[in-house]
Write a protein that holds these residues in place. Structure first.
Motif, short mmCIF file in Angstrom:
data_model
loop_
_atom_site.label_atom_id
_atom_site.label_comp_id
_atom_site.label_asym_id
_atom_site.label_seq_id
_atom_site.Cartn_x
_atom_site.Cartn_y
_atom_site.Cartn_z
N TRP A 1 0.86 -1.18 0.00
CA TRP A 1 0.00 0.00 0.00
C TRP A 1 0.90 1.23 0.00
O TRP A 1 1.81 1.34 0.83
CB TRP A 1 -0.93 -0.01 1.20
N PRO A 2 0.68 2.16 -0.93
CA PRO A 2 1.61 3.29 -1.10
C PRO A 2 1.83 4.10 0.17
O PRO A 2 2.96 4.49 0.47
CB PRO A 2 0.93 4.12 -2.19
N ALA A 3 0.77 4.38 0.92
CA ALA A 3 0.93 5.18 2.14
C ALA A 3 1.86 4.48 3.13
O ALA A 3 2.71 5.12 3.77
CB ALA A 3 -0.43 5.44 2.78
N ARG A 4 1.71 3.18 3.25
CA ARG A 4 2.55 2.41 4.18
C ARG A 4 4.00 2.43 3.71
O ARG A 4 4.92 2.59 4.51
CB ARG A 4 2.02 0.98 4.28
N TYR A 5 4.20 2.29 2.39
CA TYR A 5 5.56 2.30 1.85
C TYR A 5 6.21 3.67 2.07
O TYR A 5 7.36 3.76 2.52
CB TYR A 5 5.53 1.97 0.37
N LEU A 6 5.50 4.75 1.75
CA LEU A 6 6.06 6.09 1.88
C LEU A 6 6.40 6.43 3.33
O LEU A 6 7.36 7.15 3.60
CB LEU A 6 5.10 7.13 1.31
N ALA A 7 5.62 5.91 4.25
CA ALA A 7 5.88 6.17 5.67
C ALA A 7 7.13 5.46 6.16
O ALA A 7 7.79 5.91 7.11
CB ALA A 7 4.68 5.77 6.51
N ALA A 8 7.49 4.35 5.51
CA ALA A 8 8.60 3.54 5.99
C ALA A 8 9.90 3.77 5.24
O ALA A 8 10.98 3.52 5.77
CB ALA A 8 8.23 2.05 5.89
N THR A 9 9.82 4.26 3.99
CA THR A 9 11.03 4.39 3.18
C THR A 9 11.76 5.68 3.49
O THR A 9 11.19 6.63 4.04
CB THR A 9 10.69 4.31 1.68
N GLN A 10 13.05 5.73 3.13
CA GLN A 10 13.88 6.90 3.43
C GLN A 10 13.85 7.88 2.25
O GLN A 10 14.25 7.55 1.14
CB GLN A 10 15.32 6.47 3.72
N LEU A 11 13.41 9.10 2.52
CA LEU A 11 13.33 10.15 1.52
C LEU A 11 14.06 11.39 2.03
O LEU A 11 14.29 11.53 3.24
CB LEU A 11 11.87 10.50 1.21
#
Length: 363
Positions: free
Chosen positions: A243-253
């Motif tokens: 799920w994109p929201a879950r991925y964006l919350a966990a990945t390093q940006l």
């Protein structure tokens, strides 16, 4: 030099002599920034040589080749100024700017220099400084974050290393004046910035291809395993079923990161945009019609996203280029990404005035 690091290392590892001509200073309008390099690999005979890279848009390459060939034949280090005057025009530099270049032979025994080249070739942070102006016996001397030529004054080495550490953070190449008559050309390579594409659709394939060519590390994210496959997106560095929201919350940006929402589905877009607009990414864009954008903004407000955060959203995504195909759409998106990063107005060059080649804003 870092942009051709992998090719330089291949030549050096094969035992070939390599001479490099590097842009060390830019004044006015010039097509390539400080750090751009041309290398000549091989012997002095033209038939034995290979040319790598470039120092200009084509207008100064012949002279750069002559300088590199001369260094291969006779050794040593030399500098030259290419400017818009009668002499420089004879070399072909007619863009109106001025370049200072340094020609020198790469020394494969320089462990610290080779380590920085290997880091750049592997996509990691790298930095070095070349003495570009000063006493002839110091020209071409190298300082790296952990090393440097011992003939340089100790206080100069310390100051330049500190500058390298600072510039590695923001990716700034350029000139550095040190104590005395010394001037350095500072070359920096940053870890590739990230491009996160949400939505495994046809435009995502074109965007992942173009993003990779522009130097981004590309991730394609979609919750639907049927669509998010490596076979459909061979140009992406990773394809993630999540799920994109879950991925964006966990990945390093970070501030160089780009997030392109292409899914065009509210169940994916709204939660993901809540996370994206609260994060550090420098560019967040979302695909959709103007009607979709109006509804999307209303839903984000209802979800508690602030007006300041919503103002960061580029939607509808991309510049108005009249794009219709997936690749044309990808071009319009990346064109807006570049304009947002540099602060350029994205107007036709023909209608503007002033310098075309302005200071480069690192990705």
């Amino acid at each position: 030099m870092f942009e051709i690091a992998d090719q330089l290392l291949t030549a050096l590892d094969a035992g070939a002599p390599v001479a490099v001509v590097t842009v060390t200073r830019v004044l006015g309008s010039a097509p390539r920034p400080v750090g751009a390099s041309m290398a000549v690999v091989g012997g002095s005979a033209a038939t034995q040589q290979r040319v790598l890279g470039a120092v200009s848009g084509g207008c100064a390459e012949a002279r750069a080749h002559e300088l590199a060939t001369g260094v291969l034949a006779a050794g040593g280090v030399c500098t030259e100024h290419l400017g818009f005057d009668e002499w420089a025009f004879a070399t072909g530099l007619s863009c109106g700017g001025q370049l200072r270049v340094l020609a020198h032979e790469l020394d494969p025994s320089r462990i610290d220099l080779i380590a920085e080249l290997r880091a750049a070739a592997a996509g990691r942070d790298a930095a070095l400084a070349l003495v570009s102006r000063g006493p002839s016996d110091l020209l071409g001397r190298v300082v790296t974050p952990t090393g440097g030529d011992a003939v340089l004054p100790r206080e100069v080495l310390a100051a330049v290393r500190a500058e390298l550490a600072e510039r590695t953070v923001d990716g700034r190449c350029g000139s550095l004046e040190a104590s005395g008559d010394l001037e350095f050309a500072v070359l920096v390579n940053r870890v590739r910035p990230r491009l996160v594409i949400v939505g495994a659709m046809d435009v995502a394939g074109a965007l992942s291809r173009l993003g990779g060519q522009l130097g981004y590390r590309v991730s394609v994210v979609d919750a639907r395993a049927t669509f998010a496959t490596n076979q459909r997106f061979p140009d992406a560095d990773e394809v993630v079923v999540e799920w994109p929201a879950r991925y964006l919350a966990a990945t390093q940006l970070d501030r160089r990161s780009v997030i392109a929402m292409l899914s065009h589905e509210e169940r994916f877009d709204i939660p993901a945009l809540q996370v994206a607009l609260a994060g550090p990414a420098g560019y967040v864009g979302a695909m959709g019609s103007r009607h979709t954008h109006t509804r999307r903004v209303a839903l984000l407000r209802h979800a508690g996203v602030s007006a300041e955060a919503i103002a960061r959203l580029h939607s509808p995504i991309g510049l108005d280029l009249g794009a219709s195909t997936p690749m044309e759409t990808a071009v319009s998106i990346m064109a807006e990404v570049i304009a947002a990063r540099t602060g350029a107005g994205a107007e036709p060059l023909a209608t503007g005035s002033g310098a075309i080649h302005c200071a480069v804003v690192p990705a």
